[in-house]
Design an enzyme around this catalytic site. Structure first.
Site, PDB file in Angstrom:
ATOM      1  N   ASP A  11      13.682   2.850  -5.210  1.00  0.00           N
ATOM      2  CA  ASP A  11      12.808   3.981  -5.541  1.00  0.00           C
ATOM      3  C   ASP A  11      13.342   5.268  -4.922  1.00  0.00           C
ATOM      4  O   ASP A  11      12.595   6.045  -4.327  1.00  0.00           O
ATOM      5  CB  ASP A  11      11.373   3.709  -5.064  1.00  0.00           C
ATOM      6  CG  ASP A  11      10.362   4.662  -5.714  1.00  0.00           C
ATOM      7  OD1 ASP A  11      10.653   5.182  -6.812  1.00  0.00           O
ATOM      8  OD2 ASP A  11       9.300   4.897  -5.118  1.00  0.00           O
ATOM      9  N   LYS A  49       1.628   7.027   7.683  1.00  0.00           N
ATOM     10  CA  LYS A  49       1.339   6.603   6.311  1.00  0.00           C
ATOM     11  C   LYS A  49       0.141   5.656   6.341  1.00  0.00           C
ATOM     12  O   LYS A  49       0.193   4.578   6.945  1.00  0.00           O
ATOM     13  CB  LYS A  49       2.538   5.900   5.684  1.00  0.00           C
ATOM     14  CG  LYS A  49       2.299   5.479   4.229  1.00  0.00           C
ATOM     15  CD  LYS A  49       3.412   4.616   3.684  1.00  0.00           C
ATOM     16  CE  LYS A  49       4.668   5.395   3.452  1.00  0.00           C
ATOM     17  NZ  LYS A  49       5.689   4.567   2.771  1.00  0.00           N
ATOM     18  N   VAL A  80       0.094  10.250   3.422  1.00  0.00           N
ATOM     19  CA  VAL A  80       0.819  10.516   4.654  1.00  0.00           C
ATOM     20  C   VAL A  80       0.196  11.708   5.368  1.00  0.00           C
ATOM     21  O   VAL A  80      -0.087  12.742   4.750  1.00  0.00           O
ATOM     22  CB  VAL A  80       2.315  10.800   4.373  1.00  0.00           C
ATOM     23  CG1 VAL A  80       3.058  11.036   5.681  1.00  0.00           C
ATOM     24  CG2 VAL A  80       2.940   9.639   3.611  1.00  0.00           C
ATOM     25  N   LEU A 134       0.063  15.474   4.482  1.00  0.00           N
ATOM     26  CA  LEU A 134       1.404  15.916   4.107  1.00  0.00           C
ATOM     27  C   LEU A 134       1.748  15.587   2.664  1.00  0.00           C
ATOM     28  O   LEU A 134       2.572  16.262   2.047  1.00  0.00           O
ATOM     29  CB  LEU A 134       2.448  15.257   5.025  1.00  0.00           C
ATOM     30  CG  LEU A 134       2.366  15.596   6.513  1.00  0.00           C
ATOM     31  CD1 LEU A 134       3.374  14.774   7.293  1.00  0.00           C
ATOM     32  CD2 LEU A 134       2.599  17.084   6.732  1.00  0.00           C
ATOM     33  N   GLY A 161       1.478   9.156  -1.995  1.00  0.00           N
ATOM     34  CA  GLY A 161       2.374   8.345  -2.809  1.00  0.00           C
ATOM     35  C   GLY A 161       1.614   7.225  -3.482  1.00  0.00           C
ATOM     36  O   GLY A 161       0.380   7.164  -3.446  1.00  0.00           O
ATOM     37  N   GLY A 162       2.385   6.328  -4.121  1.00  0.00           N
ATOM     38  CA  GLY A 162       1.761   5.253  -4.864  1.00  0.00           C
ATOM     39  C   GLY A 162       0.955   4.301  -4.002  1.00  0.00           C
ATOM     40  O   GLY A 162      -0.044   3.749  -4.436  1.00  0.00           O
TER      41      GLY A 162
END
Length: 645
Positions: A455, A358, A344, A336, A339-340
């Site tokens: 964030d 995740k 995911v 999907l 990220g950092g």
């Protein structure tokens, strides 16, 4: 056994006995507008009024709300009827019929409203939309005795929490049809029951604004009393210490106060890396996996949090084989996003439930810290505008978090994609804006822990199947003490373009740094343009500079995405732009709190202060986990650069 049978029979019989009583009775309040003139007997106005009132009972009973007009100017009569959301069509029709007859007896003015417990009827010689002004009425039944045995300060807070939550549900959840009920425990013996409702001819923001103002009137008349009701032309608010409605209600729990032990723990979390908590988490997952391989959900273990446990009933500890099977071995087709701290994937559990998994970085220290943060911070937080954490899994180097699945992905997928953006109208965008604000309000003020996200950005705002916004990704969030308002860190992590200047350049963060990020998102939604990288365009160095220039030149409409102009009210979208500029002011003290933002969004008549110029010099911070780790010494570096004013 006999006692249980009797109780069950009473449970079934009492609501049936109550309904006829509630459907009849005297009006709660009647308002014959003294500022309007009296109509003459047998006049065209009276004839039109009679025809209009005769049409209300049958038409209103179909859906619960009806408005129409009869006749022609200057004798045209506008009418409106609303039934309470928990009554059937028969009760609705009877109540409207009774109200229509009663208003003719009590009023001879050309503008009047009558309220019963289960319905209300209104008529006027003017179109209602031409004079939508809030006015709250205090019925005589509010003169109930005060309950001297309760703590008035706590009662006020609990009542506010209840009414505010159900007001949000009524106003912004389309499935509620502007009606919501709820209950909340005030003490072991006492429960407060609340009900709110709006007429269907007003906007979501107008409904919420009306309910907020009615709540203020409710406090003025009825604090610490056994019950109270405020009736207005467009909304009603009521509470009692007994259940007075026939609808299923939302069960709320008032956030518990934080004792000394919790405050000490908060300081420890903020000040240092809680290795012991990580060890307990890893150990608990390992013990659980070793002892309970036969099931995905255990009966007892979890994470110690100053004596509190995140039990397996609240958070499922899943084994790796189940997660691998659910994601088809983390296949690319189920990916999907990235990220950092990890990737995911979409997954489908054995019971058919869709989830988002995740998969944190396998060997990164940050990944393990993020896992700890996510579990401790949000395992027990429940809010409509926060993504729900369903479970976790740890085996070897695998660190996994399982969330509810969001079929519409993230906000950035819509607002920055030229094709997907065509699917957004202003109403949807406005609901997303309010949803993000309400999620932040819960984190900052209403949850048991004061949480700073740190964030907030469009790809951390996920959208469910109804396009309801849900804040996600709490890996960099921080807990604040009850009386703590800011903190400082030497390890600045975040996303360029959304970090407040005081955080990017000094490491100082607070609730106002989240408000800054919210303001950036708000301006991005309105413009369809991304703040980070905006310096590459011909308009200005940053999106904030562009918005500020157009605002001062009186060219605000040039800032609004043309696609939104087709579906928005100009005043509403410009108000949101104004609020966005207030949120991104340089000095955190000048920025509104998120509760103030919600008030400004919901109140159409409030004048907004003039914003001050945003700071156009922003430190660009690169997260250490994005740096190649060929040299171990760079693991804790923060690299900053400056973009020019």
């Amino acid at each position: 056994m006999e006692k249980n049978i009797v109780s069950a029979m009473l449970f079934l019989i009492i609501p049936l006995l109550m309904r006829p009583v509630l459907a009849s009775g005297d009006p709660v309040y009647t308002f014959c507008n003294p500022e309007s003139r009296n109509y003459a007997l047998s006049s065209p106005f009276e004839n039109n009024l009679n025809l209009l009132l005769e049409s209300l009972p049958s038409n209103t009973s179909v859906k619960g709300f009806y408005n129409n007009s009869t006749g022609e100017d200057p004798d045209e009569v506008y009418g409106q009827a609303l039934c309470r959301g928990d009554v059937n069509s028969t009760v609705c029709r009877d109540c409207i019929k009774n109200a229509s007859q009663e208003i003719l007896k009590q009023c001879k003015t050309e503008d009047a409203t009558i309220w019963f417990k289960l319905c209300q009827v209104r008529y006027s010689g003017q179109n209602f939309s031409s004079f939508m002004v809030y006015f709250g009425m205090y019925p005589d039944q509010n003169n109930l005795e005060k309950n001297l045995s309760i703590n008035p300060v706590r009662f006020d807070k609990v009542l506010t929490y209840l009414i505010d939550n159900i007001s949000s549900e009524a106003a912004f959840d389309p499935s509620k049809r502007m009606f919501a009920t709820g209950e909340i425990k005030f003490s072991r013996e006492k429960t407060i029951y609340g009900l709110v409702q709006c007429t269907w001819d007003i906007s979501e923001s107008s409904c919420y604004s009306c309910l907020v103002q009615a709540l203020g009137d409710l406090h003025a008349c009825c604090d610490s009393r056994q019950g109270g009701i405020i009736v207005t032309a467009n909304c009603n608010v009521r509470f009692q210490l007994y259940q007075f409605y026939n609808a299923s209600s939302v069960f709320l729990t008032y956030p518990s106060s934080k004792g000394p032990k919790l405050k000490i723990w908060m300081v420890v979390v903020i000040a240092c890396i809680p290795i012991s908590i990580i060890a307990v988490l890893v150990g608990s997952c390992a013990v659980y996996h070793g002892r309970n391989k036969r099931t995905q959900r255990g009966d007892g273990v979890a994470i110690t949090q100053n004596g509190e446990l995140v039990s397996a009933e609240e958070l499922s500890f899943m084994d790796l084989l189940t997660i691998v099977a659910a994601t088809d071995n983390f296949s690319e087709s189920n990916k999907l996003g990235k990220g950092g701290f990890g990737t995911v994937y979409k997954g489908v559990l054995p019971d058919g439930k869709e989830v988002a998994v995740k998969r944190l970085s396998r060997k990164s220290w940050q990944g393990l810290e993020e896992l700890k943060n996510e579990v401790i911070l949000i395992a027990k937080l429940q809010h409509r505008n926060l993504v729900k954490l369903l479970g976790c899994g740890i085996e070897g180097e695998e660190k996994l978090l399982i969330y509810e699945f969001m079929p519409n992905r993230s906000l950035d997928f819509f607002i920055f994609d030229s094709k997907k953006r065509t699917e957004l109208d202003w109403k949807t965008c406005y609901n997303v804006i309010v949803g993000i604000a309400r999620g932040l309000l819960y984190l900052h003020e209403d949850s048991r822990l004061k949480i700073i996200h740190r964030d907030l950005k469009p790809n951390n705002v996920l959208l469910d199947h109804e396009m309801v916004a849900k804040i996600s990704d709490f890996g960099m969030a921080r807990i604040f003490g009850e009386n703590q308002y800011s903190a400082n860190t030497q390890r600045v992590v975040g996303t360029y373009g959304y970090m407040a200047p005081e955080y990017a350049m000094e490491g100082l963060f607070s609730v106002k740094s989240d408000v800054f990020s919210f303001g950036v998102i708000l301006l991005e939604i309105i413009s369809g343009k991304k703040n980070s990288g905006f310096y590459l365009t011909e308009h200005a160095q940053t999106l904030l500079a562009y918005a500020w220039r157009l605002w001062n030149e009186g060219k605000e409409l040039e800032f609004v995405d043309p696609l939104l102009m087709e579906s928005c009210q100009t005043t509403e979208v410009l108000k949101c732009m104004h609020i966005g500029l207030l949120c991104v002011q340089e000095d955190p003290a000048d920025r509104p709190t998120i509760s103030s933002v919600l008030t400004l969004l919901g109140n159409e008549s409030t004048s907004l202060p003039h914003p001050k110029q945003p700071l156009f010099v922003v430190a660009r911070v690169i997260q250490t986990n994005h740096i190649p780790t060929t040299n171990p010494s760079v693991n804790h570096l923060t690299i900053s650069g400056l973009s020019p004013r």
